[in-house]
Scaffold this active site. Structure first.
Site, PDB file in Angstrom:
ATOM      1  N   HIS A 101       0.863  -1.194   0.000  1.00 23.59           N
ATOM      2  CA  HIS A 101       0.000   0.000   0.000  1.00 23.59           C
ATOM      3  C   HIS A 101       0.895   1.238   0.000  1.00 23.59           C
ATOM      4  O   HIS A 101       1.955   1.246   0.637  1.00 23.59           O
ATOM      5  CB  HIS A 101      -0.902  -0.015   1.238  1.00 23.59           C
ATOM      6  CG  HIS A 101      -1.994   1.003   1.166  1.00 23.59           C
ATOM      7  ND1 HIS A 101      -1.759   2.331   1.407  1.00 23.59           N
ATOM      8  CD2 HIS A 101      -3.309   0.897   0.851  1.00 23.59           C
ATOM      9  CE1 HIS A 101      -2.903   2.997   1.243  1.00 23.59           C
ATOM     10  NE2 HIS A 101      -3.853   2.149   0.908  1.00 23.59           N
ATOM     11  N   GLU A 150      -4.055   1.583  -7.173  1.00 18.68           N
ATOM     12  CA  GLU A 150      -4.402   2.666  -6.251  1.00 18.68           C
ATOM     13  C   GLU A 150      -3.532   3.899  -6.516  1.00 18.68           C
ATOM     14  O   GLU A 150      -2.432   4.009  -5.968  1.00 18.68           O
ATOM     15  CB  GLU A 150      -4.143   2.210  -4.811  1.00 18.68           C
ATOM     16  CG  GLU A 150      -5.039   1.101  -4.340  1.00 18.68           C
ATOM     17  CD  GLU A 150      -5.427   1.307  -2.889  1.00 18.68           C
ATOM     18  OE1 GLU A 150      -6.618   1.228  -2.595  1.00 18.68           O
ATOM     19  OE2 GLU A 150      -4.553   1.591  -2.058  1.00 18.68           O
TER      20      GLU A 150
HETATM   21  P1  PGA Z   1      -9.815   5.834   0.461  1.00 16.90           P
HETATM   22  O1  PGA Z   1      -8.592   4.814   0.727  1.00 16.90           O
HETATM   23  O2  PGA Z   1     -10.976   5.012  -0.012  1.00 16.90           O
HETATM   24  O3  PGA Z   1     -10.059   6.469   1.790  1.00 16.90           O
HETATM   25  O4  PGA Z   1      -9.368   6.775  -0.589  1.00 16.90           O
HETATM   26  C1  PGA Z   1      -8.329   3.751  -0.157  1.00 16.90           C
HETATM   27  C2  PGA Z   1      -7.086   3.017   0.258  1.00 16.90           C
HETATM   28  O5  PGA Z   1      -6.111   3.637   0.697  1.00 16.90           O
HETATM   29  O6  PGA Z   1      -7.037   1.780   0.180  1.00 16.90           O
END
Ligand code: PGA
Length: 227
Positions: A101, A150
């Site tokens: 992440h 992401e």
């Molecule tokens: P968010 O986070 O939905 O608050 O943008 C997503 C993530 O970091 O997995």
């Protein structure tokens, strides 16, 4: 039209005490009495380490169709690594492990090499890694068949990537992989925009953070996904 399998993976990040996590589950259970989770939707929660055992127990007691994912794991196996939790320790508690992440890369200086070690630890414990990449250029270990796209600028900002662009990136990632992979999208997904991602041909699920913190908004997000 046949509904595709769709993952909804709630990432709680570093939030909630044990009583707060338990109340969330009770509330979620009550909401599901109104309308259950569609068969084709797979719901996964990523809570902190402290929650895995008590939440897992409650999920079984309440008979909730929810699986667990660990947010992080040690790059080492068991041994003298103070403060670490290794894959073998959590293998009876989770089916999935989130790796790479952008918050781990940014705040904990996790490198591609370290992340690869973590992937190997998970695989060795029979846990499926969900490997995060931030764009279509970023590489991922070839053992990984579950990828989360992401983009950093979309995380926690309220500005999600456009569904069509997220689909384009997903298609590219799939075309680069040597074997079939699943790709989900994360970054400001809410109950209001989730169905647009569901409708994209190549997106296999979503990874909401903020929208998973309240049982009610997470429930709405699940129900709205395949509308
Ligand atoms: P968010 O986070 O939905 O608050 O943008 C997503 C993530 O970091 O997995």
């Amino acid at each position: 039209m046949e509904r595709k399998e769709f993952f909804v993976i709630g990432n709680w990040k570093s939030n909630k005490s044990i009583p707060e996590a338990e109340s969330w589950l009770y509330e979620f259970h009550t909401l599901l009495q109104k309308k259950s989770i569609p068969d084709t939707t797979k719901v996964i929660l990523c809570p902190s380490f402290i929650h895995l055992a008590p939440i897992g127990k409650l999920i079984r007691e309440l008979n909730l169709p929810v699986e667990l994912c660990v947010q992080n794991v040690s790059s080492f196996s068991s041994g003298a690594y103070t403060g670490e939790v290794n894959a073998q320790q959590v293998k009876d508690l989770v089916s999935y492990g989130l790796i790479g992440h952008s918050e781990r890369r940014k705040y904990f200086q996790e490198t591609d090499y370290l992340l690869e070690q973590k992937v190997l630890q998970l695989k060795g414990a029979g846990i499926e890694p969900i490997y995060c990449v931030q764009n279509d250029q970023q590489s991922f270990p070839e053992e990984c068949t579950f990828i989360a796209y992401e983009p950093v600028w979309a995380i926690g900002t309220g500005t999600p990537d456009k569904p069509e662009n997220a689909n384009r990136v997903t298609t590219l990632l799939k075309s680069r992989a040597k074997k079939p992979i699943q790709v989900i999208y994360g970054g400001s997904v809410t109950d209001m925009n989730v169905s647009q991602y569901f409708r994209q041909t190549d997106i296999d699920g979503v990874l909401p953070g903020g929208a998973s913190l309240k049982a009610e908004s997470f429930y709405r997000l699940i129900q709205n996904a395949c509308l």
